[in-house]
Design an enzyme around this catalytic site. Structure first.
Site, PDB file in Angstrom:
ATOM      1  N   ILE A  13       0.874  -1.193   0.100  1.00 34.21           N
ATOM      2  CA  ILE A  13      -0.097   0.031  -0.065  1.00 34.21           C
ATOM      3  C   ILE A  13       0.934   1.203  -0.038  1.00 34.21           C
ATOM      4  O   ILE A  13       0.594   2.297  -0.575  1.00 34.21           O
ATOM      5  CB  ILE A  13      -0.951  -0.146   1.076  1.00 34.21           C
ATOM      6  CG1 ILE A  13      -1.938  -1.440   1.135  1.00 34.21           C
ATOM      7  CG2 ILE A  13      -1.652   1.254   1.312  1.00 34.21           C
ATOM      8  CD1 ILE A  13      -2.703  -1.247   2.378  1.00 34.21           C
ATOM      9  N   ASP A  72      11.291   2.249   5.276  1.00 36.45           N
ATOM     10  CA  ASP A  72      10.941   0.908   5.505  1.00 36.45           C
ATOM     11  C   ASP A  72      12.139   0.040   5.747  1.00 36.45           C
ATOM     12  O   ASP A  72      13.406   0.403   5.334  1.00 36.45           O
ATOM     13  CB  ASP A  72      10.458   0.678   4.050  1.00 36.45           C
ATOM     14  CG  ASP A  72       9.543  -0.790   4.038  1.00 36.45           C
ATOM     15  OD1 ASP A  72       8.452  -0.352   3.663  1.00 36.45           O
ATOM     16  OD2 ASP A  72       9.893  -1.618   4.469  1.00 36.45           O
ATOM     17  N   ALA A 100      -2.701   4.171   9.812  1.00 43.75           N
ATOM     18  CA  ALA A 100      -3.422   3.198   8.898  1.00 43.75           C
ATOM     19  C   ALA A 100      -3.619   2.039   9.842  1.00 43.75           C
ATOM     20  O   ALA A 100      -2.976   1.311  10.422  1.00 43.75           O
ATOM     21  CB  ALA A 100      -2.580   2.510   7.649  1.00 43.75           C
ATOM     22  N   TYR A 159      -2.932  -9.229  16.570  1.00 47.19           N
ATOM     23  CA  TYR A 159      -2.963  -8.126  15.506  1.00 47.19           C
ATOM     24  C   TYR A 159      -3.910  -7.161  15.888  1.00 47.19           C
ATOM     25  O   TYR A 159      -3.553  -6.055  15.848  1.00 47.19           O
ATOM     26  CB  TYR A 159      -3.057  -8.631  14.264  1.00 47.19           C
ATOM     27  CG  TYR A 159      -2.828  -7.771  13.186  1.00 47.19           C
ATOM     28  CD1 TYR A 159      -1.437  -7.249  12.857  1.00 47.19           C
ATOM     29  CD2 TYR A 159      -3.976  -7.324  12.173  1.00 47.19           C
ATOM     30  CE1 TYR A 159      -1.298  -6.378  11.965  1.00 47.19           C
ATOM     31  CE2 TYR A 159      -3.728  -6.445  11.229  1.00 47.19           C
ATOM     32  CZ  TYR A 159      -2.344  -5.810  11.177  1.00 47.19           C
ATOM     33  OH  TYR A 159      -2.217  -5.002   9.967  1.00 47.19           O
TER      34      TYR A 159
END
Ligand code: UDP
Length: 328
Positions: free
Chosen positions: A19, A38, A124, A156
């Protein structure tokens, strides 16, 4: 710089992910400078290699768990899109410590550094936080229904929910301009099936002539969202100041069961593969628990930014298929 998008430089944590890389492309097309941070654990340099020559794009290989690099990147940005997180049900079940640590410490760090200078943060989150809620569709103010802590899957949802609480706490206590997007089964080019995601798995199985592995009895359903639609939602929510301190669903339309999905993938790909049912305990482990249905209510995000997903499930499969073919 676009007249409509208010930030010049945007940091995307997880910017080399599936994404994140699409979001980076979109922000660059709006005239922004983008830094993708990242650690390349589940993200990949291949996702952004077509952007590396663009002077407005920068890739920083670092983890959100390491404070030093992150602090510098947040400082240089006008706004932060925090997408870095443990990804995929398979990874979560197999690597629960990493899931919890990445999701909790990473968000803690991003919010702490953003707070110093009041930098806007888009967090997010995920539809997974609704858990086993049986009231369809899921609305942002609904109660969440999580399973027992001995079942690692729920770590999660629980860790992302804690991220949401922390972001909203920073909004209330420190006036930090945060907005939360709960993403529903986002799919598209560059998504890998390695971490369990069903559509890239079905498409590569169909292309290879292998059986499509439908888990459970195949009656469980999802509502898939094309990554281009999801990016519309993320950009719109970050750009709109009225969204601060709020949570929004971002997803697609059209619920589909996994058996119907498998049949549709076979039809679209023209594959001769068969469909097999695989018990959950064989696919994951005996403590695994799936949710039966997942459908977003999109009224709130539509009201806030006029969000409307445009791509249906067939287009999603077509796009994943085209990408899988070029990859091969
Ligand atoms: N699934 C499946 N076969 C696969 C991979 C996943 O039937 O090879 C099912 C999975 O059990 C779930 C749905 O597809 O019911 C969506 O799974 P995914 O991991 O893509 O996303 P989730 O909604 O579980 O986060």
């Amino acid at each position: 710089m676009s007249t409509n998008f208010p930030y010049k430089r945007v940091l995307i944590t997880g910017g080399a992910g599936f994404i994140g890389s699409h979001l980076a492309e979109r922000l660059l097309s709006l005239g922004c400078e983008v830094e993708a941070l990242d650690d390349l654990s589940t993200g990949s340099v291949h996702n952004v290699e077509h952007l590396l020559d663009n002077p407005a794009f920068e890739l920083t290989v670092a983890s959100v768990v390491e404070k030093r690099d992150l602090a510098i990147s947040v400082d240089r940005a006008d706004a932060v899109c925090h997408l870095a997180a443990a990804v995929g049900v398979r990874l979560i079940v197999e690597n629960p410590v990493r899931t919890i640590e990445t999701n909790v410490s990473g968000t803690e760090n991003v919010l702490q550094f953003a707070r110093k200078k009041g930098k806007p943060v888009l967090l997010a989150s995920t539809s997974e936080v609704y858990g086993k809620l049986a009231v369809i569709p899921f609305s942002e103010d609904d109660d969440v229904v999580l399973g027992a802590s001995r079942r690692p899957r729920w770590a999660y949802a629980c860790s992302k929910l804690l991220d949401e609480f922390l972001a909203l706490a920073h909004f209330r206590e420190n006036n930090l301009p945060v907005v939360i997007a709960r993403l529903f089964n986002t799919v598209g080019p560059r998504q890998t099936g390695t971490y369990g995601m069903v559509i890239p798995r079905f498409v590569s199985q169909a292309l290879a002539g292998e059986p499509l592995t439908v888990y459970g009895d195949g009656t469980q359903s999802r509502t898939f969202c094309h990554v281009a639609d999801a990016v519309d939602g993320l950009v719109g929510l970050l750009a709109a100041p009225d969204t601060r301190g709020r949570v929004y669903n971002v997803g697609g339309e059209g619920e589909i069961t996994m058996s119907e999905l498998a049949r549709l993938v076979i039809e679209v790909t023209g594959s001769t593969s068969e469909i097999v049912l695989v018990p959950f305990e064989q696919a994951y482990d005996e403590d695994f628990e799936d949710m039966q249905r997942r459908v977003p209510c999109l009224n709130k995000v539509n009201g806030a930014i006029g969000y409307q997903p445009k791509k249906d499930i067939r287009t999603i499969i077509d796009d994943v298929l085209a990408w899988e073919r070029t990859r091969k």
